[in-house]
Every structure is written in structure tokens, then in C-alpha cells.
Motif scaffolding. Structure first.
Motif, PDB file in Angstrom:
ATOM      1  N   GLU A  32       0.691  -1.316   0.052  1.00 36.75           N
ATOM      2  CA  GLU A  32      -0.091  -0.049  -0.048  1.00 36.75           C
ATOM      3  C   GLU A  32       0.937   1.249   0.006  1.00 36.75           C
ATOM      4  OE1 GLU A  32      -2.614  -0.635   3.369  1.00 36.75           O
ATOM      5  OE2 GLU A  32      -3.792  -1.767   2.358  1.00 36.75           O
ATOM      6  N   LEU A  33       1.933   1.058   0.793  1.00 40.68           N
ATOM      7  CA  LEU A  33       2.616   2.276   0.808  1.00 40.68           C
ATOM      8  C   LEU A  33       3.473   2.735  -0.353  1.00 40.68           C
ATOM      9  CD1 LEU A  33       4.162   1.919   4.271  1.00 40.68           C
ATOM     10  CD2 LEU A  33       2.999   3.914   3.717  1.00 40.68           C
ATOM     11  N   THR A  34       4.011   1.626  -0.899  1.00 40.03           N
ATOM     12  CA  THR A  34       5.260   1.582  -2.210  1.00 40.03           C
ATOM     13  C   THR A  34       4.543   1.672  -3.328  1.00 40.03           C
ATOM     14  OG1 THR A  34       5.666  -0.765  -2.043  1.00 40.03           O
ATOM     15  CG2 THR A  34       7.029   0.926  -0.798  1.00 40.03           C
ATOM     16  N   THR A  35       3.346   1.034  -3.686  1.00 36.81           N
ATOM     17  CA  THR A  35       2.550   0.931  -5.046  1.00 36.81           C
ATOM     18  C   THR A  35       2.382   2.322  -5.707  1.00 36.81           C
ATOM     19  OG1 THR A  35       1.641  -1.053  -4.590  1.00 36.81           O
ATOM     20  CG2 THR A  35       0.833   0.137  -6.293  1.00 36.81           C
ATOM     21  N   GLY A  36       2.765   2.470  -6.934  1.00 33.65           N
ATOM     22  CA  GLY A  36       2.515   3.684  -7.661  1.00 33.65           C
ATOM     23  C   GLY A  36       3.845   4.735  -7.436  1.00 33.65           C
ATOM     24  N   HIS A  37       4.945   4.308  -6.568  1.00 38.02           N
ATOM     25  CA  HIS A  37       6.078   4.953  -6.071  1.00 38.02           C
ATOM     26  C   HIS A  37       7.131   4.467  -6.658  1.00 38.02           C
ATOM     27  CE1 HIS A  37       3.163   7.681  -4.215  1.00 38.02           C
ATOM     28  NE2 HIS A  37       2.698   6.735  -3.519  1.00 38.02           N
ATOM     29  N   ALA A  38       8.437   5.279  -6.540  1.00 30.80           N
ATOM     30  CA  ALA A  38       9.419   4.580  -6.824  1.00 30.80           C
ATOM     31  C   ALA A  38      10.152   3.979  -5.691  1.00 30.80           C
ATOM     32  CB  ALA A  38      10.609   5.811  -7.286  1.00 30.80           C
ATOM     33  N   VAL A  39      11.233   3.048  -5.829  1.00 29.20           N
ATOM     34  CA  VAL A  39      11.675   2.262  -4.702  1.00 29.20           C
ATOM     35  C   VAL A  39      13.308   2.191  -4.987  1.00 29.20           C
ATOM     36  CG1 VAL A  39       9.654   1.001  -3.979  1.00 29.20           C
ATOM     37  CG2 VAL A  39      11.002  -0.126  -5.691  1.00 29.20           C
ATOM     38  N   ILE A  40      14.026   2.313  -4.053  1.00 31.69           N
ATOM     39  CA  ILE A  40      15.474   1.912  -4.414  1.00 31.69           C
ATOM     40  C   ILE A  40      15.551   0.584  -3.472  1.00 31.69           C
ATOM     41  CG2 ILE A  40      17.780   2.816  -3.613  1.00 31.69           C
ATOM     42  CD1 ILE A  40      16.691   5.602  -4.089  1.00 31.69           C
ATOM     43  N   VAL A  41      16.318  -0.242  -4.295  1.00 31.62           N
ATOM     44  CA  VAL A  41      16.505  -1.573  -3.759  1.00 31.62           C
ATOM     45  C   VAL A  41      17.627  -2.222  -4.121  1.00 31.62           C
ATOM     46  CG1 VAL A  41      15.365  -2.751  -5.741  1.00 31.62           C
ATOM     47  CG2 VAL A  41      15.686  -4.039  -3.389  1.00 31.62           C
ATOM     48  N   GLY A  42      18.371  -2.843  -3.268  1.00 37.14           N
ATOM     49  CA  GLY A  42      19.959  -3.341  -3.556  1.00 37.14           C
ATOM     50  C   GLY A  42      19.627  -4.673  -4.472  1.00 37.14           C
ATOM     51  N   ARG A  43      20.712  -5.046  -5.044  1.00 38.51           N
ATOM     52  CA  ARG A  43      20.535  -6.117  -5.870  1.00 38.51           C
ATOM     53  C   ARG A  43      20.166  -7.480  -5.281  1.00 38.51           C
ATOM     54  NH1 ARG A  43      23.900  -9.952  -6.448  1.00 38.51           N
ATOM     55  NH2 ARG A  43      25.513  -8.894  -5.949  1.00 38.51           N
ATOM     56  N   LYS A  44      20.946  -7.750  -4.149  1.00 39.88           N
ATOM     57  CA  LYS A  44      20.717  -8.814  -3.464  1.00 39.88           C
ATOM     58  C   LYS A  44      19.445  -9.069  -2.873  1.00 39.88           C
ATOM     59  CE  LYS A  44      25.542  -9.041  -2.080  1.00 39.88           C
ATOM     60  NZ  LYS A  44      26.661  -9.152  -0.626  1.00 39.88           N
ATOM     61  N   THR A  45      19.012  -7.931  -2.199  1.00 40.87           N
ATOM     62  CA  THR A  45      17.356  -7.845  -1.642  1.00 40.87           C
ATOM     63  C   THR A  45      16.545  -8.229  -3.090  1.00 40.87           C
ATOM     64  OG1 THR A  45      17.871  -6.507  -0.174  1.00 40.87           O
ATOM     65  CG2 THR A  45      15.564  -6.379  -0.935  1.00 40.87           C
ATOM     66  N   LEU A  46      16.708  -7.524  -4.236  1.00 38.32           N
ATOM     67  CA  LEU A  46      15.787  -7.790  -5.229  1.00 38.32           C
ATOM     68  C   LEU A  46      15.841  -9.435  -5.805  1.00 38.32           C
ATOM     69  CD1 LEU A  46      14.382  -6.872  -7.994  1.00 38.32           C
ATOM     70  CD2 LEU A  46      16.550  -6.856  -9.068  1.00 38.32           C
ATOM     71  N   GLU A  47      17.104  -9.979  -5.523  1.00 36.95           N
ATOM     72  CA  GLU A  47      17.123 -11.583  -5.724  1.00 36.95           C
ATOM     73  C   GLU A  47      16.203 -12.292  -4.736  1.00 36.95           C
ATOM     74  OE1 GLU A  47      21.163 -12.513  -5.451  1.00 36.95           O
ATOM     75  OE2 GLU A  47      21.602 -11.603  -7.526  1.00 36.95           O
ATOM     76  N   ASP A  48      15.681 -11.702  -3.459  1.00 33.48           N
ATOM     77  CA  ASP A  48      14.989 -12.184  -2.707  1.00 33.48           C
ATOM     78  C   ASP A  48      13.403 -12.090  -3.161  1.00 33.48           C
ATOM     79  OD1 ASP A  48      14.229 -14.083  -0.114  1.00 33.48           O
ATOM     80  OD2 ASP A  48      13.824 -11.991   0.599  1.00 33.48           O
ATOM     81  N   PHE A  49      13.160 -11.192  -3.843  1.00 34.46           N
ATOM     82  CA  PHE A  49      11.714 -10.906  -4.420  1.00 34.46           C
ATOM     83  C   PHE A  49      11.393 -12.249  -5.137  1.00 34.46           C
ATOM     84  CE2 PHE A  49      12.472  -6.099  -4.527  1.00 34.46           C
ATOM     85  CZ  PHE A  49      12.553  -5.930  -3.039  1.00 34.46           C
ATOM     86  N   PRO A  50       9.948 -12.168  -5.209  1.00 32.88           N
ATOM     87  CA  PRO A  50       9.419 -13.074  -6.110  1.00 32.88           C
ATOM     88  C   PRO A  50       9.921 -13.356  -7.676  1.00 32.88           C
ATOM     89  CG  PRO A  50       7.531 -12.230  -5.169  1.00 32.88           C
ATOM     90  CD  PRO A  50       8.863 -11.453  -4.848  1.00 32.88           C
ATOM     91  N   GLY A  51      10.608 -14.399  -7.858  1.00 32.69           N
ATOM     92  CA  GLY A  51      11.114 -14.585  -9.214  1.00 32.69           C
ATOM     93  C   GLY A  51      12.420 -13.558  -9.497  1.00 32.69           C
ATOM     94  N   GLY A  52      12.651 -13.029  -8.306  1.00 29.78           N
ATOM     95  CA  GLY A  52      14.041 -12.153  -8.417  1.00 29.78           C
ATOM     96  C   GLY A  52      13.872 -11.114  -9.442  1.00 29.78           C
ATOM     97  N   ARG A  53      12.541 -10.487  -9.353  1.00 25.77           N
ATOM     98  CA  ARG A  53      12.154  -9.581 -10.635  1.00 25.77           C
ATOM     99  C   ARG A  53      11.742  -8.340  -9.606  1.00 25.77           C
ATOM    100  NH1 ARG A  53      11.521 -11.089 -15.554  1.00 25.77           N
ATOM    101  NH2 ARG A  53      10.244  -9.420 -15.750  1.00 25.77           N
ATOM    102  N   PRO A  54      11.964  -7.190 -10.266  1.00 28.03           N
ATOM    103  CA  PRO A  54      11.375  -5.778  -9.662  1.00 28.03           C
ATOM    104  C   PRO A  54       9.971  -6.111  -9.413  1.00 28.03           C
ATOM    105  CG  PRO A  54      12.611  -5.618 -11.948  1.00 28.03           C
ATOM    106  CD  PRO A  54      12.509  -7.101 -11.712  1.00 28.03           C
ATOM    107  N   LEU A  55       9.671  -5.190  -8.482  1.00 30.32           N
ATOM    108  CA  LEU A  55       8.302  -4.947  -7.970  1.00 30.32           C
ATOM    109  C   LEU A  55       7.340  -4.595  -8.999  1.00 30.32           C
ATOM    110  CD1 LEU A  55       9.043  -3.852  -4.342  1.00 30.32           C
ATOM    111  CD2 LEU A  55       8.420  -6.156  -5.069  1.00 30.32           C
ATOM    112  N   LYS A  56       5.966  -5.065  -8.884  1.00 33.94           N
ATOM    113  CA  LYS A  56       5.274  -4.518 -10.118  1.00 33.94           C
ATOM    114  C   LYS A  56       4.492  -3.145  -9.399  1.00 33.94           C
ATOM    115  CE  LYS A  56       4.008  -8.999 -11.578  1.00 33.94           C
ATOM    116  NZ  LYS A  56       2.809  -9.951 -11.835  1.00 33.94           N
TER     117      LYS A  56
END
Length: 167
Positions: A32-56
Motif C-alpha cells: 500500500e505504501l510503495t505501489t505507484g511510487h519509486a523504490v530503491i533496492v539493492g541487487r541482493k534484496t531484489l534476488e529475494d523478491f518473487p522470481g528475483g524480479r522488480p516489484l510490479k
């Protein structure tokens, strides 16, 4: 710039690149907080996301030292480059991991915290805002419970007399 993070009672935020204890309401608040906004994320944290893909439904800025491209995201190789990329957006959240939080901490004005009343093993930690004079809790919701684990949502803000000293 804002940040969003879930912390355990010892201000731990994770172990071996992931969260050992997840609260579904925390994930919902994060979306709810981040949808529609920009996010700064580290590459290693990105790898922990579903499928290792950027957030929709977010403008993902991935910070890395590696010479890579990330489909669906903008890649930055320094704090300054990521900050410049973030300026294009109305609102930007730093979302981790630990080294990214540390690098961007001086640039933060507000931090949305989920306090989780547990102490699972963590090897990554967030600064204890309770111990820092230039941060204050400006909002704290009532404690709730999920499967026997208490949690609450808080907002910390840099004290106005400290604004501008670190940005």
C-alpha cells in the motif's frame, strides 16, 4: 526520502538475505505504501523478491556495483546516481537490504517501521531509532497479533531541527 522496513525486537531485519519471520499485514502495508511510487533496492534484496524480479506497479531503482541490466528497472551504480534517478519521482522509498539502508540513512526524512515482537536469528540490522536523538516516533498504532506474534506499525521522522544536516 522515506524508507520502509520490518524490524524485530533487537532491530534485526533478516538473515542470509531474507526475512526469517513474515507478517502478512506487514507485506500488505508495504504494498500500500510503495505501489505507484519509486523504490530503491539493492541487487541482493531484489534476488529475494518473487522470481528475483522488480516489484510490479513501482519504479524500481536497483543499486549495484555490477555492470548489469535488470529488465523492468533502472540500474544505478552509486548513491548519487540512485538519488538523481529518484528525483524524477514524486515519492521514493528505500526498501533494503541492510547495506542500502545504511548508505541512504543520511538522506531519509521518514521511516515506516513494522515492529515485530520476536527475536529470530538476524545477521542484518537496522539502526535502533529509539537510541538516536535525531529520530522520533510520530505515530504508533496499537499492537496486533498474527499466529502468536505481536506487531505494530510505527512512523519515525527525523526531528525538524535535524533536517538538512545530513541531506
Amino acid at each position: 526520502m522515506d524508507a520502509v522496513v520490518a524490524v524485530y525486537s533487537d532491530w534485526g531485519i533478516g538473515a542470509r538475505g531474507t526475512q526469517p519471520l513474515v507478517i502478512p499485514a506487514d507485506r500488505k502495508r508495504f504494498r500500500e505504501l510503495t505501489t505507484g511510487h519509486a523504490v530503491i533496492v539493492g541487487r541482493k534484496t531484489l534476488e529475494d523478491f518473487p522470481g528475483g524480479r522488480p516489484l510490479k506497479n513501482r519504479n524500481n531503482i536497483v543499486i549495484t556495483r555490477q555492470d548489469i541490466t535488470v529488465e523492468g528497472a533502472e540500474v544505478a551504480h552509486s548513491v548519487e546516481e540512485a538519488l538523481a534517478a529518484a528525483e524524477k519521482y514524486d515519492r521514493c522509498f528505500v526498501i533494503g537490504g541492510a547495506s542500502v539502508f545504511s548508505e541512504y540513512f543520511p538522506h531519509l526524512a521518514r521511516i515506516f517501521i513494522t515492529k515485530i515482537d520476536a527475536v529470530p536469528h538476524s545477521d542484518a540490522f537496522f539502526p535502533n531509532l529509539e537510541a538516536l536523538e535525531d529520530w522520533q516516533c510520530t505515530q504508533q498504532e496499537a499492537w496486533q497479533e498474527h499466529e502468536g506474534v505481536r506487531y505494530c506499525f510505527c512512523v519515525y521522522e527525523k526531528r525538524s531541527d535535524q533536517m538538512g544536516q545530513h541531506t
